[in-house]
Motif scaffolding. Structure first.
Motif, mmCIF file in Angstrom:
data_model
loop_
_atom_site.group_PDB
_atom_site.id
_atom_site.type_symbol
_atom_site.label_atom_id
_atom_site.label_comp_id
_atom_site.label_asym_id
_atom_site.label_seq_id
_atom_site.Cartn_x
_atom_site.Cartn_y
_atom_site.Cartn_z
ATOM 1 N N GLN A 67 0.923 -1.132 0.025
ATOM 2 C CA GLN A 67 -0.165 -0.142 -0.057
ATOM 3 C C GLN A 67 0.658 1.237 0.034
ATOM 4 O OE1 GLN A 67 -3.836 -0.881 2.417
ATOM 5 N NE2 GLN A 67 -2.267 -1.874 3.508
ATOM 6 N N ASP A 68 1.548 1.240 -0.958
ATOM 7 C CA ASP A 68 2.386 2.421 -1.354
ATOM 8 C C ASP A 68 2.180 3.111 -2.691
ATOM 9 O OD1 ASP A 68 4.973 4.077 -1.869
ATOM 10 O OD2 ASP A 68 5.967 2.748 -0.354
ATOM 11 N N LYS A 69 2.098 4.348 -2.767
ATOM 12 C CA LYS A 69 1.846 5.258 -4.090
ATOM 13 C C LYS A 69 2.921 5.055 -4.759
ATOM 14 C CE LYS A 69 -1.845 8.561 -3.044
ATOM 15 N NZ LYS A 69 -2.119 10.065 -2.922
ATOM 16 N N LYS A 70 4.164 4.897 -4.460
ATOM 17 C CA LYS A 70 5.361 4.858 -5.473
ATOM 18 C C LYS A 70 5.409 3.177 -6.047
ATOM 19 C CE LYS A 70 8.140 5.531 -1.976
ATOM 20 N NZ LYS A 70 7.290 5.697 -1.097
ATOM 21 N N TYR A 71 4.523 2.395 -5.390
ATOM 22 C CA TYR A 71 4.850 1.053 -6.157
ATOM 23 C C TYR A 71 4.383 0.947 -7.487
ATOM 24 C CZ TYR A 71 4.266 -4.085 -6.750
ATOM 25 O OH TYR A 71 4.423 -5.392 -7.009
ATOM 26 N N ALA A 72 5.049 0.334 -8.338
ATOM 27 C CA ALA A 72 4.809 0.345 -9.789
ATOM 28 C C ALA A 72 4.855 -0.975 -10.525
ATOM 29 C CB ALA A 72 5.544 1.399 -10.567
ATOM 30 N N GLY A 73 4.332 -1.863 -9.643
ATOM 31 C CA GLY A 73 4.289 -3.266 -9.946
ATOM 32 C C GLY A 73 5.827 -3.913 -10.072
ATOM 33 N N GLU A 74 6.773 -3.585 -9.387
ATOM 34 C CA GLU A 74 8.133 -4.301 -9.334
ATOM 35 C C GLU A 74 7.752 -5.699 -8.713
ATOM 36 O OE1 GLU A 74 8.786 0.113 -8.811
ATOM 37 O OE2 GLU A 74 7.397 -1.247 -7.808
ATOM 38 N N ALA A 75 8.647 -6.745 -9.180
ATOM 39 C CA ALA A 75 8.689 -8.010 -8.405
ATOM 40 C C ALA A 75 9.352 -7.970 -7.127
ATOM 41 C CB ALA A 75 9.494 -8.863 -9.284
ATOM 42 N N THR A 76 8.567 -7.547 -6.069
ATOM 43 C CA THR A 76 8.805 -7.574 -4.667
ATOM 44 C C THR A 76 8.337 -8.928 -3.872
ATOM 45 O OG1 THR A 76 7.195 -6.259 -4.129
ATOM 46 C CG2 THR A 76 9.201 -5.141 -4.437
ATOM 47 N N ARG A 77 8.495 -8.978 -2.647
ATOM 48 C CA ARG A 77 8.687 -10.560 -2.035
ATOM 49 C C ARG A 77 7.822 -10.223 -0.888
ATOM 50 N NH1 ARG A 77 10.488 -14.932 -3.963
ATOM 51 N NH2 ARG A 77 10.937 -15.836 -1.800
ATOM 52 N N LEU A 78 7.440 -11.484 -0.360
ATOM 53 C CA LEU A 78 7.018 -11.670 1.189
ATOM 54 C C LEU A 78 7.424 -13.026 1.357
ATOM 55 C CD1 LEU A 78 5.522 -11.268 3.894
ATOM 56 C CD2 LEU A 78 3.347 -12.471 2.466
ATOM 57 N N GLU A 79 8.384 -12.857 2.521
ATOM 58 C CA GLU A 79 8.945 -14.492 3.030
ATOM 59 C C GLU A 79 8.498 -14.708 4.465
ATOM 60 O OE1 GLU A 79 13.135 -14.146 2.629
ATOM 61 O OE2 GLU A 79 12.913 -14.161 0.571
ATOM 62 N N ILE A 80 8.024 -15.993 4.670
ATOM 63 C CA ILE A 80 7.459 -16.181 6.140
ATOM 64 C C ILE A 80 8.204 -17.318 6.309
ATOM 65 C CG2 ILE A 80 5.457 -16.975 7.354
ATOM 66 C CD1 ILE A 80 3.699 -15.334 5.398
ATOM 67 N N GLY A 81 8.677 -17.592 7.591
ATOM 68 C CA GLY A 81 9.635 -18.710 7.999
ATOM 69 C C GLY A 81 8.677 -19.902 8.573
ATOM 70 N N ASP A 82 9.154 -20.430 9.527
ATOM 71 C CA ASP A 82 8.485 -21.658 9.953
ATOM 72 C C ASP A 82 8.164 -21.603 11.370
ATOM 73 O OD1 ASP A 82 10.099 -22.968 7.862
ATOM 74 O OD2 ASP A 82 11.755 -23.411 9.277
ATOM 75 N N ASN A 83 6.841 -22.331 11.654
ATOM 76 C CA ASN A 83 6.212 -22.540 12.815
ATOM 77 C C ASN A 83 5.472 -21.429 13.443
ATOM 78 O OD1 ASN A 83 7.373 -25.087 12.929
ATOM 79 N ND2 ASN A 83 9.274 -24.261 13.591
#
Length: 256
Positions: A67-83
């Motif tokens: 939710q950032d107005k500067k975001y222009a569709g770049e391939a960014t990520r979410l990483e979630i670990g274990d447990n």
């Protein structure tokens, strides 16, 4: 293990024992490791990597665009670990290229209902984020921190290890390790002594941390003077190392 009403993109990669509940949607470039269970009506967008043995409850939204107005569709990520436990209606957004490009949640975290974790946040291990806590962009949460319900954290703030915040706290500045914080805007109210006891800290270690707190907050010292005094104290108290490192790297200033 996958409900027949779930929609799994052909470009998603799921371990053979992953469970997906009814009407959930798993998008392309999503990977989910062994033992993870996803409830009903969950939406996971990629690129997102989810580790082992997580429990994701119904109606969560993970990996959506920041939710950032500067975001222009770049391939960014979410990483979630274990447990990790991720309860109902949580929303975790991907990162932005203006920062590391990745939002990260570590291991063994307990994240309650309606928690929002915005773009580029870095949540470490063994944290508890109670109901309706919200992290603005670029927030860092260290190990064993606990955010009380409805805690709001301003963008770019850092929450140190073993911190605990009271319900309804609003954080505009960094909160040093071990501190109990509450209010709007939040102010310090001693150390998280009970939490430290539960994690096996001895009475001697807790006493050293209490002394450091008094030096930082009760001795009428400037921050520079307090740092110098704490630098001397840490010769006999290794637990002060992370406190001093935090003070040296704070960019928004600390609550005082």
């Amino acid at each position: 293990m996958i409900h027949p009403t779930a929609i799994i993109d052909t470009k998603a990669e799921l371990a053979s024992d992953v469970e997906i509940g009814a009407y959930s949607v798993i998008g392309p470039e999503v990977t989910i490791a062994s033992g993870t269970r996803v409830g009903a009506h969950v939406v996971i967008e990629g690129p997102t990597a989810i580790g082992k043995n997580n429990r994701i409850y119904q109606f969560a939204s993970l990996g959506a665009a920041p939710q950032d107005k500067k975001y222009a569709g770049e391939a960014t990520r979410l990483e979630i670990g274990d447990n990790n436990t991720i309860r109902e209606f949580c929303t975790f957004n991907r990162g932005t290229v203006q920062d590391a490009g990745t939002t990260r949640i570590g291991n063994d975290n307990w994240i309650m209902a309606y928690v929002h974790i915005a773009h580029d946040c870095q949540v470490a291990d063994h944290t508890i984020l109670a109901n309706n806590s919200s992290l603005a962009g670029h927030v860092h949460i260290a190990d064993y921190a606990i955010l009380g319900g409805f805690t709001l954290v301003h963008q770019f703030c850092k929450i140190g290890a073993h911190v605990i915040t009271a319900v309804g706290s609003v954080i505009f500045k960094d909160v040093p390790p071990y501190v109990t914080a509450s209010g709007y805007d939040a102010s310090p109210h001693g150390i998280n002594a009970e939490g430290l006891k539960r994690r096996g800290f001895s009475a001697e270690r807790i006493a050293a941390i209490k002394r450091a707190y008094k030096t930082l907050y009760r001795a009428s010292l400037t921050l520079e003077e307090a740092r110098a005094a704490l630098d001397e104290q840490r010769e006999d108290a290794a637990d002060l190392d992370i406190l001093l490192e935090f003070l040296m790297t704070s960019t928004r200033g600390i609550i005082r």
